[in-house]
Design an enzyme around this catalytic site. Structure first.
Site, PDB file in Angstrom:
ATOM      1  N   GLU A   1    -100.897  61.826  18.633  1.00 54.44           N
ATOM      2  CA  GLU A   1    -102.133  62.033  19.418  1.00 54.44           C
ATOM      3  C   GLU A   1    -102.765  63.406  19.210  1.00 54.44           C
ATOM      4  O   GLU A   1    -103.936  63.587  19.540  1.00 54.44           O
ATOM      5  CB  GLU A   1    -101.880  61.787  20.914  1.00 54.44           C
TER       6      GLU A   1
ATOM      7  N   HIS B   1    -104.835  61.744  24.455  1.00 54.25           N
ATOM      8  CA  HIS B   1    -105.764  62.359  23.492  1.00 54.25           C
ATOM      9  C   HIS B   1    -106.260  61.383  22.422  1.00 54.25           C
ATOM     10  O   HIS B   1    -106.939  61.794  21.487  1.00 54.25           O
ATOM     11  CB  HIS B   1    -105.103  63.557  22.810  1.00 54.25           C
TER      12      HIS B   1
ATOM     13  N   HIS C   1     -95.785  57.922  27.559  1.00 51.33           N
ATOM     14  CA  HIS C   1     -96.568  59.155  27.499  1.00 51.33           C
ATOM     15  C   HIS C   1     -96.966  59.549  28.919  1.00 51.33           C
ATOM     16  O   HIS C   1     -97.882  58.971  29.497  1.00 51.33           O
ATOM     17  CB  HIS C   1     -97.796  58.898  26.625  1.00 51.33           C
TER      18      HIS C   1
ATOM     19  N   HIS D   1     -95.838  63.825  25.760  1.00 49.41           N
ATOM     20  CA  HIS D   1     -97.001  64.402  26.447  1.00 49.41           C
ATOM     21  C   HIS D   1     -96.784  65.843  26.917  1.00 49.41           C
ATOM     22  O   HIS D   1     -97.686  66.644  26.813  1.00 49.41           O
ATOM     23  CB  HIS D   1     -97.471  63.556  27.639  1.00 49.41           C
TER      24      HIS D   1
ATOM     25  N   HIS E   1     -94.880  68.101  25.639  1.00 44.70           N
ATOM     26  CA  HIS E   1     -94.633  68.970  24.483  1.00 44.70           C
ATOM     27  C   HIS E   1     -93.426  69.890  24.684  1.00 44.70           C
ATOM     28  O   HIS E   1     -93.228  70.823  23.908  1.00 44.70           O
ATOM     29  CB  HIS E   1     -95.871  69.818  24.126  1.00 44.70           C
TER      30      HIS E   1
HETATM   31 FE   FE2 Z   1     -99.595  65.671  23.094  1.00 44.62          FE
HETATM   32 FE   FE2 Z   2    -100.815  63.730  25.902  1.00 45.79          FE
END
Ligand code: FE2
Ligand code: FE2
Length: 266
Positions: A39, A68, A156, A181, A183
């Site tokens: 994404e 995203h 996510h 999501h 990270h």
């Molecule tokens: Fe991401």
């Molecule tokens: Fe995300």
């Protein structure tokens, strides 16, 4: 079978890391299948047919996404043309693209050895409210199980409570639920009693001398002033983050889960 899931690929450094590190990881772990969240692969926001093409050419079999997914308008082309690209399942009916798919798992020795169902779902806590993910996912899993015992889910989502509850809800129905999501790679990898492997977040693949992959200073300025800033993709300390999961082909139950954090040294 053994699969690698790669956490959110951020920009050019992330794509480069996948290309450079995947052959080595494939050999080291004897991987049969590779899934990656893409994404953030186009300049940190969204994905295009070109960046997806680069990721597939590097050896990734299926690309998942998240909130995203719509950031680059070229994604429409990708959603329409490539079944190996998934968007979260729980967008409203009529949204282009697909949230799940069944794919062949090939090995050099055996040819097609099995199939794998891959599902991409998005959470609703601290994220735009999509359709209710739990029951839609359960329904999709029921459909996928008719075609494959092995099922991988990229959930996510932002909140660890939503992620854990979602995975516990699917325990025994799928081989693995891995979160994306945030990270930030979490250290809670485990196999639930029903046989579902779980990790709250796989982390991200890209520059870690950063704030979640972006240059540090503009993010600090944004928090200091509240004013919008341009967030460029950072450069330093590139890591590939992900998780390797070993699955019993016959039952679909997970046997082993191991986090991956591999540095790009070149
Ligand atoms: Fe991401
Ligand atoms: Fe995300």
């Amino acid at each position: 079978m053994k699969l690698l899931f790669i956490g959110d690929i951020v920009g050019r450094p992330g794509r480069h890391a996948v290309k450079e590190l995947l052959p080595k990881l494939r050999e080291q772990h004897a991987l049969d299948f590779v899934i990656a969240n893409g994404e953030n692969s186009a300049g940190g926001s969204g994905i295009t047919p070109e960046t997806a093409g680069e990721i597939f050419s590097a050896g990734v079999d299926v690309i998942t996404s998240g909130d995203h997914v719509w950031d680059q308008k070229e994604v429409m082309e990708l959603l329409a043309s490539d079944k190996r690209f998934l968007r979260p399942l729980n967008y409203p009916p009529g949204t282009p693209g697909q949230g799940s798919g069944v794919f062949e798992v090939r090995s050099s020795e055996f040819g097609v050895r099995s199939s794998i169902g891959v599902l991409n779902v998005q959470g609703r806590t601290f994220l735009p409210p999509l359709e209710y993910p739990f029951l839609l996912a359960a329904e999709a899993v029921r459909r996928l199980r008719e075609r494959s015992k092995i099922i991988f889910v990229d959930f996510h989502a932002e909140a660890t409570s939503e992620k854990i509850a979602f995975a516990r809800f699917l325990d025994g129905q799928v081989s693995a639920v891995v979160g994306t999501h945030t990270h930030v790679q979490t250290a809670d990898e485990q196999i639930f009693p029903g046989g579902t492997a779980y990790l709250s977040d796989a982390g991200f693949t890209g520059p870690h001398e950063s704030v979640l992959g972006r240059e540090i200073e503009p993010v600090i300025r944004r928090f200091l002033t509240g004013m919008p800033q341009r967030f460029e993709v950072a450069k330093g300390r590139v890591l590939l983050h992900g998780v390797v999961i070993e699955i019993n082909d016959a039952t679909g139950a997970a046997l082993k889960i191991q986090r991956v954090a591999e540095a790009l040294t070149a």
